[in-house]
Design a protein around this motif. Sequence first.
Motif, PDB file in Angstrom:
ATOM      1  N   ARG A 193       0.816  -1.214   0.000  1.00  0.00           N
ATOM      2  CA  ARG A 193       0.000   0.000   0.000  1.00  0.00           C
ATOM      3  C   ARG A 193       0.851   1.266   0.000  1.00  0.00           C
ATOM      4  N   GLN A 195       2.280   1.590  -3.491  1.00  0.00           N
ATOM      5  CA  GLN A 195       1.190   1.917  -4.410  1.00  0.00           C
ATOM      6  C   GLN A 195       0.896   3.417  -4.368  1.00  0.00           C
ATOM      7  N   GLN A 196       0.882   3.988  -3.177  1.00  0.00           N
ATOM      8  CA  GLN A 196       0.644   5.415  -3.027  1.00  0.00           C
ATOM      9  C   GLN A 196       1.809   6.229  -3.607  1.00  0.00           C
ATOM     10  N   GLU A 217       1.875   9.155  -6.585  1.00  0.00           N
ATOM     11  CA  GLU A 217       2.431  10.491  -6.377  1.00  0.00           C
ATOM     12  C   GLU A 217       3.482  10.851  -7.429  1.00  0.00           C
ATOM     13  N   THR A 254      -9.297   7.931  -8.067  1.00  0.00           N
ATOM     14  CA  THR A 254      -8.309   7.176  -7.291  1.00  0.00           C
ATOM     15  C   THR A 254      -8.864   5.844  -6.800  1.00  0.00           C
ATOM     16  N   ARG A 294      -7.332   2.231  -7.833  1.00  0.00           N
ATOM     17  CA  ARG A 294      -6.835   1.289  -6.828  1.00  0.00           C
ATOM     18  C   ARG A 294      -7.480  -0.080  -7.001  1.00  0.00           C
TER      19      ARG A 294
END
Length: 207
Positions: free
Chosen positions: A116, A119-120, A124, A195, A199
């Motif tokens: 996670r 992934q973020q 970005e 988003t 995801r």
Amino acid sequence: MTTAATAEHDDAVIRAAREVFAEQGMSAPMAEVAKRAGVGVASIYRRYPSKAELVEQVRIAGFRLVIAEAQAARAEESDPWRALSRFMHRCLREGSGIGTVLPPLEKHHAFSAEFRILQQQVAEVIEALVEDAKLAGELRADIDWTDVLLLFKHLNPTLPTGEHRRAELRARYLGLVLEGMRSEGSALRGPAPDTAEWRALCDNVEA
């Protein structure tokens, strides 16, 4: 096993697993992964107790490569459009493995905190590339960072040919796509994924 040997072993297993699962799906035996990696099946199970954990690690390796390519493109290319173009070409180059479409995991698979976080970070760094190109007036305003990630999947389908030829085709069609991403042109149909939808698509589950 030394630290260097362990890293080399892990890299070989991840590369082999990426190829095998992309070609054969989750039904592929771990013995095939071990064969391609040149290691024993038992050694894979000691490191990755289940296929799901191994597939997650393949995705984590892909995230790290995406982040590295995005950061390098922004650092080494002063022109925002060249940075975005370089990033996309590098991610789809021969042998990169970044754009590989892997089979879905179990619906209720619990992704790790590492997954996670990375992934973020992927979101970005790609958003930064996209926004830079928009501010420079070189990228069309209706392109979102989520579009870029989904394009990797569209540009890298499973094809009955070798990786060298697949890479040539990826580069060919990426050239067409990049022309369509320029600031000129008619409006795109439909909205970009938000988003939450991105995801879900990244996790291979329904939004």
